[in-house]
Design a protein around this motif. Structure first.
Motif: not given
Length: 365
Positions: A186-192, A217-219
């Motif tokens: 669930x890292x910001x990279x994955x969300x991005x 929210x996820x940056x």
């Protein structure tokens, strides 16, 4: 993220080593040595000429085999993968050598036909990638599912599976795969990667606003144009303080649109408190009241207002469920957030973003 096709050819390049030229006639040997020299200097014309000479001079089975082996090596070295594969196929080269060469040559049907009957993970990868390159996304989905079943749910396979599902229009499968990916990372990279891809979807303004809230929210909300669009949608939906915060992150702007949005946000913030109280009083306008309280950061009052809109069961009910969930996440109420998101009707146009927010809430902290 795609599997680099160059990885599929690596084994083939290693296997097609420079063949020995002993035990052949001087004419064949001279031509094969010329082919090797041309390959070393990446001279494609020289390779073709020398291989042609060797084939013309070869009279025994051994000479023809060594010529084919040299053709495989030399043509591969100069990027003539189809000719390399055709030459090696004539002398019974293994499938894990032929398949990658035909793949690199762009002969997908031939590569797939060979790879389907070739054991090993690399051959399964090739089938999946070939299906993707041909635009046969349903076949690619089947191939990636087979890869995962045989070799485990590696992130690269899940990423490619999600891509195929997205392109095929399988939203349910796509979201299920994304769930697996984000639960493991669930890292910001994955969300991005996920959320920037979703920006290309056609969606209601309320859903797009909820998407921007999730990106924030996820940056992953960074581009000034996205922040400005976020501010515009927040203003339309009565979240003036949210709009102002988004515009502040851009550092302002001198263009007319930026100035217009900034002025509207400042005016909205000045009256957001009284508006929130007034709008929340009636079930008919409670959704807008919840939005105002959400903008102000008063998440408990926002949730109460959204509950009033949900109870009224009007057109705003599913929008209210999504934004109630967002308010609950921001207010640290994980269980209430997940319950709100799961109550959203998938056919309302808010189902996809509700699913992603639910995933975020479930994996948070």
């Amino acid at each position: 993220m795609k599997i680099d096709a160059r990885l599929l050819i690596a084994a083939s390049l290693l296997a097609v080593a420079t063949p020995a030229v002993a035990a052949v006639s001087p004419a064949v040997g001279k031509a094969l040595n010329a082919a090797a020299a041309a390959a070393k200097s990446r001279n494609a014309a020289g390779v073709a000429a020398a291989i042609g000479q060797a084939r013309a001079a070869a009279t025994t089975a051994e000479e023809r085999e060594k010529t084919a082996q040299m053709a495989g090596f030399a043509f591969t070295a100069v990027g003539q993968f189809g000719q390399a594969a055709a030459a090696l196929e004539q002398v019974g080269a293994p499938c894990n050598q032929l398949g990658p060469l035909y793949y690199r040559a762009g002969q997908m049907d031939k590569a797939v036909a060979i790879a389907r009957n070739c054991p090993g993970e690399a051959s399964q990868i090739m089938v999946a990638q070939a299906m993707t390159r041909q635009g046969n996304h349903k076949a690619a989905i089947a191939a990636y599912n087979k890869l995962i079943a045989s070799n485990g749910a590696k992130p690269v396979y899940l990423e490619n599976l999600a891509g195929a599902q997205f392109k095929s229009g399988d939203k349910k499968g796509y979201l299920a795969t994304i769930n697996r990916l984000i639960k493991s990372d669930p890292s910001p990279k994955r969300w991005k990667v996920l959320l920037t891809e979703l920006q290309g979807h056609n969606m209601r303004s309320e859903a797009k606003l909820a998407l921007y809230h999730l990106m924030l929210t996820t940056g992953t909300l960074e581009r000034p144009t996205d922040l400005q669009d976020f501010a515009r949608l927040a203003l339309i939906n009565g979240q003036a303080a949210v709009a102002k915060a988004a515009l502040d992150k851009t550092g302002g702007g001198t263009d007319p649109m930026s100035q217009k949005l900034a002025a509207a946000a400042a005016a909205g913030v000045a009256k957001e408190g009284p508006e929130a109280l007034k709008l929340s009083a009636s079930p008919a306008t409670a959704f807008k009241g919840g939005n105002a309280y959400l903008g102000l950061g008063d998440y408990a009052k926002a949730m109460a207002a959204y509950d009033k809109a949900i109870a009224a069961n009007g057109l705003d009910a599913d929008y209210a469920r999504v934004f109630k969930g967002i308010a609950a996440v921001k207010g640290g109420q994980k269980a209430a957030a997940i319950a709100a998101f799961k109550g959203v009707n998938e056919k309302s146009g808010m189902g996809e973003i509700a699913g992603l927010w639910s995933l975020y809430a479930a994996t948070r902290g």
